[in-house]
Write an enzyme that holds these catalytic residues in place. Structure first.
Site, PDB file in Angstrom:
ATOM      1  N   CYS B  55      48.346  -4.998 -50.646  1.00  4.41           N
ATOM      2  CA  CYS B  55      48.675  -5.893 -51.768  1.00  4.41           C
ATOM      3  C   CYS B  55      48.965  -5.099 -53.051  1.00  4.41           C
ATOM      4  CB  CYS B  55      47.535  -6.876 -52.019  1.00  4.41           C
ATOM      5  SG  CYS B  55      47.394  -8.143 -50.739  1.00  4.41           S
ATOM      6  N   ASP B  78      49.305   6.579 -44.753  1.00  3.16           N
ATOM      7  CA  ASP B  78      48.122   7.393 -45.043  1.00  3.16           C
ATOM      8  C   ASP B  78      47.605   8.125 -43.801  1.00  3.16           C
ATOM      9  OD1 ASP B  78      48.247   6.518 -47.701  1.00  3.16           O
ATOM     10  OD2 ASP B  78      47.075   4.724 -47.241  1.00  3.16           O
ATOM     11  N   ASN B 153      55.859  -4.052 -36.281  1.00  8.19           N
ATOM     12  CA  ASN B 153      54.902  -4.632 -35.344  1.00  8.19           C
ATOM     13  C   ASN B 153      54.341  -5.864 -36.028  1.00  8.19           C
ATOM     14  OD1 ASN B 153      55.117  -2.551 -33.438  1.00  8.19           O
ATOM     15  ND2 ASN B 153      53.592  -1.310 -34.522  1.00  8.19           N
ATOM     16  N   HIS B 166      55.147  -6.426 -43.500  1.00  7.18           N
ATOM     17  CA  HIS B 166      55.564  -5.037 -43.697  1.00  7.18           C
ATOM     18  C   HIS B 166      56.164  -4.466 -42.416  1.00  7.18           C
ATOM     19  CE1 HIS B 166      51.763  -4.416 -41.557  1.00  7.18           C
ATOM     20  NE2 HIS B 166      52.094  -3.155 -41.368  1.00  7.18           N
ATOM     21  N   HIS B 299      72.421  -2.118 -33.714  1.00  6.98           N
ATOM     22  CA  HIS B 299      71.804  -3.336 -33.154  1.00  6.98           C
ATOM     23  C   HIS B 299      70.302  -3.310 -33.387  1.00  6.98           C
ATOM     24  CE1 HIS B 299      71.777  -0.293 -29.932  1.00  6.98           C
ATOM     25  NE2 HIS B 299      70.692  -0.885 -29.463  1.00  6.98           N
ATOM     26  N   HIS B 301      66.584  -4.688 -31.634  1.00  7.82           N
ATOM     27  CA  HIS B 301      65.902  -5.269 -30.472  1.00  7.82           C
ATOM     28  C   HIS B 301      64.667  -6.020 -30.962  1.00  7.82           C
ATOM     29  CE1 HIS B 301      68.088  -3.023 -27.394  1.00  7.82           C
ATOM     30  NE2 HIS B 301      67.912  -1.905 -28.065  1.00  7.82           N
ATOM     31  N   MET B 316      52.948  -6.684 -18.905  1.00  3.18           N
ATOM     32  CA  MET B 316      53.790  -5.675 -18.250  1.00  3.18           C
ATOM     33  C   MET B 316      52.817  -4.638 -17.697  1.00  3.18           C
ATOM     34  SD  MET B 316      57.070  -6.356 -18.547  1.00  3.18           S
ATOM     35  CE  MET B 316      58.218  -7.312 -19.565  1.00  3.18           C
ATOM     36  N   VAL B 317      52.367  -4.834 -16.489  1.00  3.87           N
ATOM     37  CA  VAL B 317      51.279  -4.007 -15.964  1.00  3.87           C
ATOM     38  C   VAL B 317      51.643  -3.331 -14.645  1.00  3.87           C
ATOM     39  CG1 VAL B 317      49.388  -5.012 -17.316  1.00  3.87           C
ATOM     40  CG2 VAL B 317      50.190  -6.209 -15.262  1.00  3.87           C
ATOM     41  N   TYR B 319      52.962  -3.543 -11.431  1.00  5.20           N
ATOM     42  CA  TYR B 319      54.288  -3.387 -10.846  1.00  5.20           C
ATOM     43  C   TYR B 319      55.284  -2.884 -11.891  1.00  5.20           C
ATOM     44  CZ  TYR B 319      58.287  -4.030  -7.799  1.00  5.20           C
ATOM     45  OH  TYR B 319      59.409  -3.792  -7.030  1.00  5.20           O
TER      46      TYR B 319
HETATM   47  O1  LIG Z   1      50.620   2.486 -37.393  1.00  4.51           O
HETATM   48  P1  LIG Z   1      49.816   1.277 -37.002  1.00  4.51           P
HETATM   49  O2  LIG Z   1      50.509  -0.020 -37.342  1.00  4.51           O
HETATM   50  O3  LIG Z   1      48.400   1.310 -37.500  1.00  4.51           O
HETATM   51  O4  LIG Z   1      49.724   1.351 -35.425  1.00  4.51           O
HETATM   52  C1  LIG Z   1      50.449   0.572 -34.519  1.00  4.51           C
HETATM   53  O5  LIG Z   1      51.791   1.037 -34.394  1.00  4.51           O
HETATM   54  C2  LIG Z   1      51.959   2.367 -33.888  1.00  4.51           C
HETATM   55  C3  LIG Z   1      53.441   2.634 -33.735  1.00  4.51           C
HETATM   56  O6  LIG Z   1      54.066   1.745 -32.834  1.00  4.51           O
HETATM   57  C4  LIG Z   1      51.219   2.565 -32.564  1.00  4.51           C
HETATM   58  O7  LIG Z   1      51.265   3.915 -32.200  1.00  4.51           O
HETATM   59  C5  LIG Z   1      49.763   2.103 -32.661  1.00  4.51           C
HETATM   60  O8  LIG Z   1      49.162   2.186 -31.386  1.00  4.51           O
HETATM   61  C6  LIG Z   1      49.714   0.678 -33.189  1.00  4.51           C
HETATM   62  O9  LIG Z   1      48.387   0.240 -33.315  1.00  4.51           O
HETATM   63  O1  LIG Z   2      50.491 -11.138  -9.794  1.00  8.00           O
HETATM   64  P1  LIG Z   2      49.495 -11.337 -10.890  1.00  8.00           P
HETATM   65  O2  LIG Z   2      48.286 -10.445 -10.751  1.00  8.00           O
HETATM   66  O3  LIG Z   2      49.118 -12.767 -11.092  1.00  8.00           O
HETATM   67  O4  LIG Z   2      50.264 -10.901 -12.229  1.00  8.00           O
HETATM   68  C1  LIG Z   2      50.067  -9.711 -12.918  1.00  8.00           C
HETATM   69  O5  LIG Z   2      50.704  -8.617 -12.263  1.00  8.00           O
HETATM   70  C2  LIG Z   2      52.128  -8.707 -12.135  1.00  8.00           C
HETATM   71  C3  LIG Z   2      52.625  -7.422 -11.508  1.00  8.00           C
HETATM   72  O6  LIG Z   2      52.322  -6.281 -12.287  1.00  8.00           O
HETATM   73  C4  LIG Z   2      52.784  -8.965 -13.497  1.00  8.00           C
HETATM   74  O7  LIG Z   2      54.156  -9.218 -13.308  1.00  8.00           O
HETATM   75  C5  LIG Z   2      52.151 -10.154 -14.217  1.00  8.00           C
HETATM   76  O8  LIG Z   2      52.696 -10.269 -15.510  1.00  8.00           O
HETATM   77  C6  LIG Z   2      50.640  -9.925 -14.309  1.00  8.00           C
HETATM   78  O9  LIG Z   2      50.017 -11.014 -14.941  1.00  8.00           O
END
Ligand SMILES: O=P(O)(O)O[C@H]1O[C@H](CO)[C@@H](O)[C@H](O)[C@H]1O
Ligand SMILES: O=P(O)(O)O[C@H]1O[C@H](CO)[C@@H](O)[C@H](O)[C@H]1O
Lengths: 351, 351
Positions: B55, B78, B153, B166, B299, B301, B316-317, B319
């Site tokens: 702020c 910082d 973020n 920000h 562009h 994203h 996104m884990v 697989y």
């Molecule tokens: O710099 P921040 O906002 O404290 O941190 C955030 O953004 C960064 C850049 O994507 C990441 O590396 C950190 O894990 C996330 O917590």
């Molecule tokens: O199949 P599950 O365990 O319900 O789902 C989990 O694993 C999948 C595979 O990594 C992912 O696509 C899903 O987003 C996650 O929630």
């Protein structure tokens, strides 16, 4: 080896398995954390829950009934991302709108009849059964499918919606992005250096010692030099092994042992059931079984999300998604922390 | 165009910006969700918080005091992941243990003096100021650094630890993985097809219409054909523009307008302040300013994590990390949903 102090000065490290770089900025651990905290994992899970679709004898969402299994148990995923019979999307002709058919199967594999155990708390012979079943599924599905992905999402933080110990196996008619990239990298290393990349790597790490977490005569677990996740590890056989199906009985026992030791250390780090996603990469299967895949070395990746505590994870967000992965402690610091943890599970100590 | 019904049958789609494939399994939305739910974003944020280091007039962790700014405000992070003076790590010689020097600067940029506004709730001329400042920072840092990553973020779910509006700007002496890959892909497309990939893509999407979310004479926002995150969007100028610094006054006003419209739709989707990570990609800078970068098209994203509701995100884990990204609804379904949402912000409707 470094002129710099790696824990004070950022630098880049090269990941030869993905042909990418990671930014290591260890001094970032000094910043205070005022962001999101996670709910720590549920610690009191009933051994049997009549409402849990993964428990023996229970009925699943689609009306199918689980057997009264007393070891591992495999069934088809009730909501599979890959089905065997999807039609071909046809072709759009335009190079910016390309699609392809995707076919496959998705299986779920329970590790144990009880919901209140995890791999490090299971008996050796029970973990060996899990490994044998993994090999059995790669044998069976790999007979036709070019890629069989074994993976475990552990913990709600990793999108796992069921506390019962289990993993998934997704087989596909295509080589997915990650193994395709790994295949290219290992192949070109082999062509250039005449030795499988990861066999040479395991030997180097065994000599250098600074990134080793646990080791045994047959196996080695390290925080790789190029780790992106704070406590990421790479689990490798020392012998040249192409696929999980090629492991000898002794190597399977050694694997059960080193997995239990590694996962015990993970759980001991913050004294919680440590969340992670893990999976196996080995030489491709199906039509690739007949090819020369000497450049491949079997390995498992463990990707745990936590950074500071049981409740503060590493966010791979803006900079990581748009530019490059960045880590907040050195792989050597992470390895040392894990290496120095006891090999007795904190839950067994309590008793 | 499809022989299959894309919402019933999985298929693969090609991402020409990253040379990867995504698995589209829209039928997965049918599975019930029993997994982790997130805390919805905090909705009542004080306009001024004496304890918030972002702020106006407040003191930050390192003792520095913010000016009493009344528009945008830029200061050095910082706890920077990149510092201008890191020593060279030297060379290890071994190809599996490669490191490189990383140097740069990390800046934080506040969008507005108030903590209780976000871009879609800010006035047009205030958003134009943000865009002008982005361009100013690319101009300044891009004079020497080859890459200047602007990213935001937004929301605790995306690792953001401060609700004050920000973003961050990290400039580096190296071209990070993602822009390096995008550069390669756009370059080879240009060499093959004689037109910038993303300019051709914008034209195609404007004609096809099915993935358009919002458009204006100068700009277009689509859920890309190859989107991985459920409600991912790609924001593109229609004219061939290499860098954000090249935008005309009119295009900056048009951008402020389309950003407000896009972000209003995002907020309206689940009637929360929608979390995401976003960032700009444009032609590289520094030594690359003198090169021919005609293959590039500016562009942005947007990568939002939510899938089912304000509280259920896409994980996104296993697989996705080990094999390949997978999505649970088609890009066309996501675009249609966003397109049909009102352009009036739900918070303004309430008044
Ligand atoms: O710099 P921040 O906002 O404290 O941190 C955030 O953004 C960064 C850049 O994507 C990441 O590396 C950190 O894990 C996330 O917590
Ligand atoms: O199949 P599950 O365990 O319900 O789902 C989990 O694993 C999948 C595979 O990594 C992912 O696509 C899903 O987003 C996650 O929630």
């Amino acid at each position: 080896v470094f002129c710099l102090n790696p824990s004070d000065h950022q630098h880049l490290r090269y990941n030869p398995l993905r042909d990418t770089w990671v930014l290591v900025s260890a001094h970032r651990m000094k910043r205070p954390w005022a962001g999101q905290v996670e709910k720590p994992p549920e610690e009191h899970i009933p051994r049997y829950d009549p409402g849990n679709p993964l428990c023996p004898g229970n009925t699943r969402a689609n009306g199918k009934v689980n057997s009264h299994y007393d070891s591992t148990y495999v069934f088809e995923n009730d909501f599979p991302a890959l089905q065997p019979d999807a039609p071909d999307p046809g072709s759009d002709q335009h190079p910016l709108f390309q699609s392809k058919a995707a076919r496959g199967v998705c299986k779920v594999m329970c590790f144990h009849p009880w919901s209140d155990v995890t791999l490090p708390l299971m008996k050796m012979h029970e973990v060996v059964k899990v490994i044998d079943k993994w090999a059995g599924l790669v044998e069976e599905l790999g007979a036709t499918y070019p890629w069989v992905q074994i993976f475990e999402n552990k913990g709600a933080m990793m999108g796992c919606s069921n506390p019962h110990p289990h993993c998934q196996v997704w087989a596909s008619n295509f080589l997915p992005n990650e193994p395709a990239l790994s295949d290219r990298c290992q192949r070109s290393y082999y062509q250039k250096h005449g030795e499988p990349m990861l066999q040479q790597y395991a030997r180097q790490e065994a000599e250098r010692k600074e990134r080793v977490v646990v080791e045994s005569p047959d196996w080695l677990a390290v925080v790789p030099y190029w780790a992106t996740w704070p406590y990421q590890t790479l689990l490798l056989p020392r012998r040249h092994v192409l696929r999980i199906t090629d492991l000898t009985t002794e190597e399977r026992e050694g694997l059960a042992d080193i997995m239990r030791r590694l996962l015990t250390k993970y759980d001991n780090l913050f004294e919680i059931s440590f969340p992670y996603s893990m999976g196996w990469h080995g030489a491709p299967t199906g039509p690739h079984l007949k090819e020369d895949n000497s450049h491949w070395q079997l390995h498992a990746h463990y990707y745990p999300p936590l950074l500071r505590s049981a409740m503060v994870k590493k966010f791979m967000v803006g900079y990581e998604m748009l530019a490059q992965e960045q880590r907040d402690l050195t792989p050597e610091q992470a390895a040392e922390k894990l290496r120095n943890l006891p090999e007795e599970h904190y839950k067994n100590r309590e008793n």
